[in-house]
Each structure stands twice: as C-alpha cells, then as structure tokens.
Design a protein around this motif. Structure first.
Motif, short mmCIF file in Angstrom:
data_model
loop_
_atom_site.label_atom_id
_atom_site.label_comp_id
_atom_site.label_asym_id
_atom_site.label_seq_id
_atom_site.Cartn_x
_atom_site.Cartn_y
_atom_site.Cartn_z
N VAL A 102 0.83 -1.21 0.00
CA VAL A 102 0.00 0.00 0.00
C VAL A 102 0.86 1.26 0.00
O VAL A 102 0.58 2.21 -0.72
CB VAL A 102 -0.96 0.01 1.22
CG1 VAL A 102 -1.66 1.33 1.37
CG2 VAL A 102 -1.95 -1.13 1.11
N ILE A 103 1.92 1.25 0.80
CA ILE A 103 2.74 2.47 0.96
C ILE A 103 3.49 2.83 -0.31
O ILE A 103 3.53 4.01 -0.70
CB ILE A 103 3.71 2.31 2.15
CG1 ILE A 103 2.93 2.24 3.46
CG2 ILE A 103 4.69 3.46 2.20
CD1 ILE A 103 3.77 1.95 4.67
N LEU A 104 4.11 1.87 -1.00
CA LEU A 104 4.90 2.20 -2.19
C LEU A 104 4.07 2.84 -3.31
O LEU A 104 4.48 3.87 -3.86
CB LEU A 104 5.66 0.98 -2.70
CG LEU A 104 6.92 0.61 -1.93
CD1 LEU A 104 7.59 -0.62 -2.53
CD2 LEU A 104 7.90 1.76 -1.89
N PRO A 105 2.91 2.29 -3.68
CA PRO A 105 2.12 2.98 -4.72
C PRO A 105 1.64 4.37 -4.26
O PRO A 105 1.58 5.30 -5.07
CB PRO A 105 0.92 2.06 -4.96
CG PRO A 105 1.36 0.74 -4.47
CD PRO A 105 2.33 0.99 -3.37
N LEU A 106 1.35 4.51 -2.98
CA LEU A 106 0.96 5.82 -2.45
C LEU A 106 2.10 6.82 -2.61
O LEU A 106 1.89 7.96 -3.05
CB LEU A 106 0.56 5.70 -0.98
CG LEU A 106 0.26 7.00 -0.26
CD1 LEU A 106 -1.01 7.63 -0.83
CD2 LEU A 106 0.12 6.76 1.23
N VAL A 107 3.32 6.40 -2.29
CA VAL A 107 4.47 7.29 -2.42
C VAL A 107 4.75 7.60 -3.89
O VAL A 107 5.10 8.73 -4.24
CB VAL A 107 5.70 6.67 -1.72
CG1 VAL A 107 6.97 7.38 -2.09
CG2 VAL A 107 5.50 6.69 -0.23
N VAL A 108 4.57 6.62 -4.77
CA VAL A 108 4.74 6.86 -6.21
C VAL A 108 3.72 7.91 -6.67
O VAL A 108 4.07 8.84 -7.40
CB VAL A 108 4.60 5.55 -7.01
CG1 VAL A 108 4.42 5.82 -8.49
CG2 VAL A 108 5.82 4.67 -6.79
N TYR A 109 2.50 7.79 -6.22
CA TYR A 109 1.46 8.77 -6.58
C TYR A 109 1.84 10.16 -6.06
O TYR A 109 1.77 11.15 -6.81
CB TYR A 109 0.11 8.33 -6.01
CG TYR A 109 -0.97 9.35 -6.19
CD1 TYR A 109 -1.58 9.54 -7.43
CD2 TYR A 109 -1.36 10.16 -5.14
CE1 TYR A 109 -2.55 10.50 -7.60
CE2 TYR A 109 -2.34 11.12 -5.30
CZ TYR A 109 -2.94 11.30 -6.53
OH TYR A 109 -3.90 12.25 -6.70
N LEU A 110 2.22 10.25 -4.79
CA LEU A 110 2.59 11.55 -4.22
C LEU A 110 3.78 12.16 -4.94
O LEU A 110 3.82 13.37 -5.20
CB LEU A 110 2.91 11.38 -2.73
CG LEU A 110 1.74 11.03 -1.83
CD1 LEU A 110 2.23 10.74 -0.41
CD2 LEU A 110 0.71 12.14 -1.81
N THR A 111 4.75 11.33 -5.29
CA THR A 111 5.93 11.82 -6.00
C THR A 111 5.57 12.33 -7.39
O THR A 111 6.01 13.41 -7.80
CB THR A 111 7.01 10.72 -6.08
OG1 THR A 111 7.33 10.30 -4.76
CG2 THR A 111 8.25 11.22 -6.78
N LYS A 112 4.78 11.54 -8.12
CA LYS A 112 4.38 11.97 -9.47
C LYS A 112 3.60 13.27 -9.44
O LYS A 112 3.84 14.18 -10.24
CB LYS A 112 3.53 10.88 -10.14
CG LYS A 112 4.33 9.76 -10.73
CD LYS A 112 3.45 8.77 -11.45
CE LYS A 112 2.91 9.30 -12.73
NZ LYS A 112 3.66 8.98 -13.93
N GLU A 113 2.67 13.38 -8.51
CA GLU A 113 1.85 14.59 -8.42
C GLU A 113 2.67 15.80 -7.98
O GLU A 113 2.47 16.90 -8.48
CB GLU A 113 0.66 14.36 -7.47
CG GLU A 113 -0.34 13.36 -7.99
CD GLU A 113 -0.94 13.76 -9.33
OE1 GLU A 113 -1.35 14.93 -9.49
OE2 GLU A 113 -0.99 12.90 -10.22
N THR A 114 3.57 15.60 -7.05
CA THR A 114 4.41 16.70 -6.56
C THR A 114 5.41 17.15 -7.62
O THR A 114 5.61 18.35 -7.82
CB THR A 114 5.14 16.28 -5.28
OG1 THR A 114 4.18 15.85 -4.31
CG2 THR A 114 5.95 17.42 -4.71
#
Length: 170
Positions: A84-96
């Motif tokens: 759960v955490i890795l895809p969430l971090v990928v999403y946050l990184t892409k959006e940021t």
C-alpha cells in the motif's frame, strides 16, 4: 546495442529489492543494534529517481505494487504494508514533481520526504497491529533519524550514476 527502459527498470527494481535485504543482512550488526535500527530504502530510491527522470515510465503503480508485495512477502511476512505504501508514495511523488523542475535539490527533498512517509507509515501500521512496543520518541531517535541519514548518504552517492542511467536509457 541500445537498452530499453522496459528491461532496465524491472531489472533495477529487482536489484534494489535484493540490495535492501542483502545489505541489511550483511551489515546487520551495524544497522540493527540496541542504539539504532537503520532501514535501507534502495527500492524507494529507484522508484523516485525513475519517476523524476523517466516521465513516461510505463505502469509505475503496477511496479510499485508488485515490489511492495514482493517486499512484504519476503522481508516482513505481513502482506499489505509496503504493498500500500509504495504505490501511495509513487502517486505523491508523481503529483508533486509535476509542479517542480527536476533538479538535484528538488529530487533530494522529494526522496527525503518519501523516506519519511514510508518509514512513518511502516511504524504506524506496525503500531496499529501491535508489532511495535516502542514509544514515538524512541522511534524517531533510534529508527527515523538514522534511517534518513543513511538513505540520504546513499542518495548522494547514487544520484548521479542513476540519473545518467535513466537519462541515457529510453
């Protein structure tokens, strides 16, 4: 022979996953003792740099979920935390990263934030299910700060070679 990102990315992701566990095992006396517990996050470094330097990376959420699932099944035996955490971090990184121009300092800060999010998420989830008995202050002093320091030093050494790899391989 020209390398393709579709081959290099999964291979590098596997290597980062392997290094996370191998270095933790080989250096366990140094990384895990009564004073500190340092968590290696090479898998996160690989994902963050790939997102920053390969904007059209194919299926980053799939790869993050897959890597999280492999990490959970092999290293933690609790399915779901890194999945759960890795895809969430990928999403946050892409959006940021959509709001910033990619530079050393921006990527460095993004990686710092991502390591913090992953480490805190890992702690909170383990605390929620009762796998952790330490206080928050102990966690910050014995795990979070040493983990951030170790991973930022690794970032400093690996940023330029990985940037070259990601910019040359298409």
């Amino acid at each position: 022979m020209k390398l393709k990102m579709s081959y290099v990315f999964p291979l590098g992701l596997f290597l980062a996953l392997f290094l996370d566990g191998s270095l933790s095992y080989v250096a366990s006396a140094t990384l895990f003792n009564t004073q500190v517990e340092i968590e290696s996050r090479f898998i996160l470094l690989w994902l963050v740099l790939a997102i920053c330097f390969v904007p059209n990376l194919a299926h980053p959420y799939f790869w993050a979920t897959f890597a999280g699932l492999v990490f959970d099944s092999y290293y933690t035996s609790i399915l779901g935390i890194m999945t759960v955490i890795l895809p969430l971090v990928v999403y946050l990184t892409k959006e940021t990263m959509a709001f910033f121009k990619t530079s050393f300092w921006v990527v460095c800060l993004m990686y710092f934030i991502d390591v913090t999010v992953v480490s805190l998420g890992f702690y909170l989830f383990n605390n929620l299910i009762g796998f952790t008995a330490g206080s928050q202050a102990d966690y910050i002093l014995k795990v979070l700060w040493p983990t951030l320091t170790y991973n930022m030093v690794c970032f400093l050494f690996l940023y330029w070679p990985l940037k070259e790899l990601f910019t040359r391989v298409k």
